[in-house]
Design a protein around this motif. Structure first.
Motif, PDB file in Angstrom:
ATOM      1  N   ILE A   1      -8.014  11.251  -3.199  1.00 22.34           N
ATOM      2  CA  ILE A   1      -6.806  11.603  -2.949  1.00 22.34           C
ATOM      3  C   ILE A   1      -6.359  10.609  -2.073  1.00 22.34           C
ATOM      4  CG2 ILE A   1      -5.295  13.318  -1.933  1.00 22.34           C
ATOM      5  CD1 ILE A   1      -7.209  15.588  -2.828  1.00 22.34           C
TER       6      ILE A   1
ATOM      7  N   ARG B   1      -2.675  11.984  -5.831  1.00 22.92           N
ATOM      8  CA  ARG B   1      -4.005  12.185  -6.599  1.00 22.92           C
ATOM      9  C   ARG B   1      -4.207  10.810  -7.333  1.00 22.92           C
ATOM     10  NH1 ARG B   1      -2.445  17.295 -10.329  1.00 22.92           N
ATOM     11  NH2 ARG B   1      -0.403  16.338  -9.777  1.00 22.92           N
TER      12      ARG B   1
ATOM     13  N   GLU C   1     -11.059  16.248   4.395  1.00 21.88           N
ATOM     14  CA  GLU C   1     -12.038  16.097   3.534  1.00 21.88           C
ATOM     15  C   GLU C   1     -13.119  15.143   4.302  1.00 21.88           C
ATOM     16  OE1 GLU C   1     -12.161  17.200   0.432  1.00 21.88           O
ATOM     17  OE2 GLU C   1     -10.155  18.103   0.321  1.00 21.88           O
TER      18      GLU C   1
ATOM     19  N   LEU D   1      -6.014  23.562  -8.248  1.00 26.13           N
ATOM     20  CA  LEU D   1      -5.403  22.960  -7.067  1.00 26.13           C
ATOM     21  C   LEU D   1      -4.171  23.176  -7.039  1.00 26.13           C
ATOM     22  CD1 LEU D   1      -6.102  20.878  -4.779  1.00 26.13           C
ATOM     23  CD2 LEU D   1      -6.123  19.133  -6.218  1.00 26.13           C
TER      24      LEU D   1
ATOM     25  N   ILE E   1      -2.231  20.244  -1.460  1.00 29.56           N
ATOM     26  CA  ILE E   1      -2.727  19.316  -0.774  1.00 29.56           C
ATOM     27  C   ILE E   1      -1.968  18.924   0.277  1.00 29.56           C
ATOM     28  CG2 ILE E   1      -3.707  16.971  -0.756  1.00 29.56           C
ATOM     29  CD1 ILE E   1      -3.854  16.837  -3.660  1.00 29.56           C
TER      30      ILE E   1
ATOM     31  N   ARG F   1      -7.450  19.768   0.475  1.00 32.22           N
ATOM     32  CA  ARG F   1      -7.225  20.459  -0.353  1.00 32.22           C
ATOM     33  C   ARG F   1      -6.805  21.752   0.152  1.00 32.22           C
ATOM     34  NH1 ARG F   1     -12.196  19.240  -4.043  1.00 32.22           N
ATOM     35  NH2 ARG F   1     -13.081  18.795  -1.932  1.00 32.22           N
TER      36      ARG F   1
ATOM     37  N   VAL G   1      -6.510  26.289  -2.878  1.00 31.73           N
ATOM     38  CA  VAL G   1      -7.385  26.220  -3.923  1.00 31.73           C
ATOM     39  C   VAL G   1      -7.746  27.608  -4.514  1.00 31.73           C
ATOM     40  CG1 VAL G   1      -8.386  24.022  -3.502  1.00 31.73           C
ATOM     41  CG2 VAL G   1      -9.309  25.973  -2.405  1.00 31.73           C
TER      42      VAL G   1
END
Lengths: 244, 244, 244, 244
Positions: free
Chosen positions: B172, B182, C159, C169, C172, C182, C185
């Motif tokens: 990402i 993405r 992340e 998903l 984001i 993310r 989810v």
């Protein structure tokens, strides 16, 4: 506003009276049986039908603009569906219209165009027992469906089913001959939700079976778009400071 | 047998010398830079290149039959790619040939045909910093890639990226303006493995960056088919007793 | 029967008056603010609250048997949640009770036990702007949510978020510092649907924001089980002839 | 460095000589047969074995630190596996060690802890024919495997198999009695790749079958981690300016 559902069937088997027992099993056509099941289970929905023989196959822009979920049955006349109509249906699906593709519809132009694969499979038509097993019991499409759902006589569809990995695998079928098939699978394309369900055939009264009708009603409810805009996702070119 | 890799680039920016700095960043074209990176990192592979201007765009049946993985870069000339060639490439991908689609290739005919969606996105070309974050570190494509991978100047690609749910979400990206994307996603179509990777542009020397070359080499290795038949999945009609 | 929703909050920040502004932002506690939002948006639901200090943490068998969806907020007292209570909640989730895990609940015993990973992540608490981007607009949880949803000040979660691949998903997030996460989810465990949503913190009035409340209401509706049995999936030993 | 593979078997059926034919089918134990197959197909790998009766069950920190992929077979003694050893194995899997869980290992502590579900299923032991169908032919684990792979006599495992949605569904089995089972599924937890494969039993010589050995060898290769750090994903607290 109530849910607006369109059951589309090429209607060629019915028009030709082939196979011979189709009028017995489906006096109103397969689309008629499917629509009746939906009306029974979704009493608030407006359920209509259309066939290949209708002007623009019954899939004019006006009709599509007034539709939330389409069910699609085709078999011997996939090639007779006009490319412009297929493109129009695809635009609506990408914009949010739900789509249920049934049985031999796996080879329809609309399904192959949305999936990008051949959608080929193994088949054998000997009236075998099909067992439909639920493998994702939390999915709304599986609600109230027996495990397994037993279809006494049905055409065999077997793997390899050449489809992309589905979003959700809801049902797997086995057949008396030993084959298996991913018989209930969901996909998303654009804003549109797609459910493919393999049981159902012109030679067997599958769509008269109450459990099958329940799967289809569940599928329609699941595929219906949330209220909101119905635009195909498009390109944007935002300025840099718009978020700061 | 060594891996046979074909780097395809429409080559129009290079031929037109537009943008002005393309010859500086890519004296051998973007395909040349990509191929050089692959040769460095995959010394046993046979890496060749082809462009739109070649006969049959350099994608004849003979060439495709001798190719294991194709990389695809296109931008201003998507419409000039012959439909018959696109169909031929698609057949090979469905039969097992790996495909890496790069950057503006998101709008190529081959990618949209395999995915079934519009592949539209948000964009802005102001040379923003892009950070590429690994979200599936176990994936072979992420092996050895820094977290984040920093691209100093790059075109912004942002969500909503209208693609189906990928098999695997590997990367990402975020951009200085706040958008996310993405940027590394995998798909399977038929027997073919597809990897889309968004970094890379005709205006920035992204394909000269060692980490980017590593991602592409990882992607090629991942997308390469296992030895075995290279047939498109087809319909079969097995007799009932074959398994008993 | 109306939907029965239980908002669980450890309630320790509120009890300790730490941070100092928590009483200003959340005079009824974070659980109070969350419950008020749900009551506004789901007027037919029965929304109750419970905290760590309640007998059995307010999660007795009787309470759980009367609950359709649980929301879980915890942070500094994960270790004080009794293992037997966690096991009881897990049984109910596997049997179909929906679960929304919020923000720092990523490290709760119940979430880690259901996911099987460390659920670790990167974090930084400097009150950065968070942008929540929708990447699956067809998902019911995204219905009516702006793209992006802007949270003026929020703790950064970044992340690598060590979770299994989610079923879906939905969101984001990006942060002013450049990280991505993310942030929305979904998972399925047994018959239970799980939604993790990262925005929300004891230091910022995130749960007072109308769009955040809409996400939570959407999540509750999505996670609610269909009517039917609420048994944990179990072992069966069917005789061979049962289907023939 | 060559691949280091550890075949773990509780070894209780072998030690007890129960069932009576186990010494005939597996003179070196099931682990011995599995290890022999791997040595044949992965000649460069170092393949060792361990059992429950070994000190620390043969799963000391030193052993695990020198292992790339673990295969796990257990059945009657799941509860005798020490919790501390299970936790140690889990740490290594989250850090990147591959894990193949075989047959009745579905109920092992390590598998249930990594998956978060009950892993329950339907079963019947009448020596039925099992057909293993490939549904993702592009997956490396399916390379060279017949479609279907026929196992003459085997215990039936049937749906509902209570597992999370797998990353990849590679194989679906059918049984003579009509049941189906997701018999080859992959998961990721942390940096670790997990493959569950259901064929194999103490009563049938399944692990002596060449095609089964090929699946296991494919699985080992697929699950092996890429070179690089072998740390469990952890919490980080990066400063804001690190990327600017």
């Amino acid at each position: 506003m109530s849910l607006r559902v369109l059951v589309w069937n090429e209607g060629v088997h019915e028009a030709n009276g082939s196979p011979a027992n189709i009028a017995e099993y489906y006096p109103e056509g397969m689309h008629g049986a499917i629509a009746a099941g939906l009306r029974r289970l979704l009493p608030d929905a407006q359920v209509t039908t259309a066939t290949l023989a209708d002007p623009e196959h019954g899939l004019s822009e006006e009709v599509l603009a007034g539709t939330d979920v389409i069910l699609w049955w085709g078999h011997v006349a996939h090639d007779q569906v006009d490319d412009a109509v297929v493109e129009r249906v695809k635009e609506h699906v990408l914009a949010g219209t739900g789509l249920l593709v049934l049985h031999s519809g796996h080879f329809s132009k609309i399904f192959r165009s949305l999936l990008g694969t051949t959608c080929s499979l193994a088949w054998r038509n000997e009236g075998e027992q099909e067992l439909v097993w639920t493998v994702k019991p939390s999915h709304p499409i599986a609600a109230g469906i027996p495990h397994p759902l037993v279809i006494p006589r049905q055409e065999m569809y077997g793997e390899l089913f050449d489809i992309p990995d589905p979003d959700d695998l809801v049902f797997i079928s086995s057949f008396a001959g030993g084959e298996v098939f991913r018989s209930g699978v969901t996909f998303t394309r654009g804003k549109g939700r797609i459910f493919y369900f393999s049981p159902g055939d012109q030679e067997y009264p599958v769509y008269q079976q109450a459990e099958i009708q329940q799967v289809l009603a569940n599928g329609v409810r699941w595929a219906a778009p949330a209220p909101g805009d119905r635009q195909v996702p498009g390109v944007t070119n935002p300025p840099r400071q718009w978020l700061l």
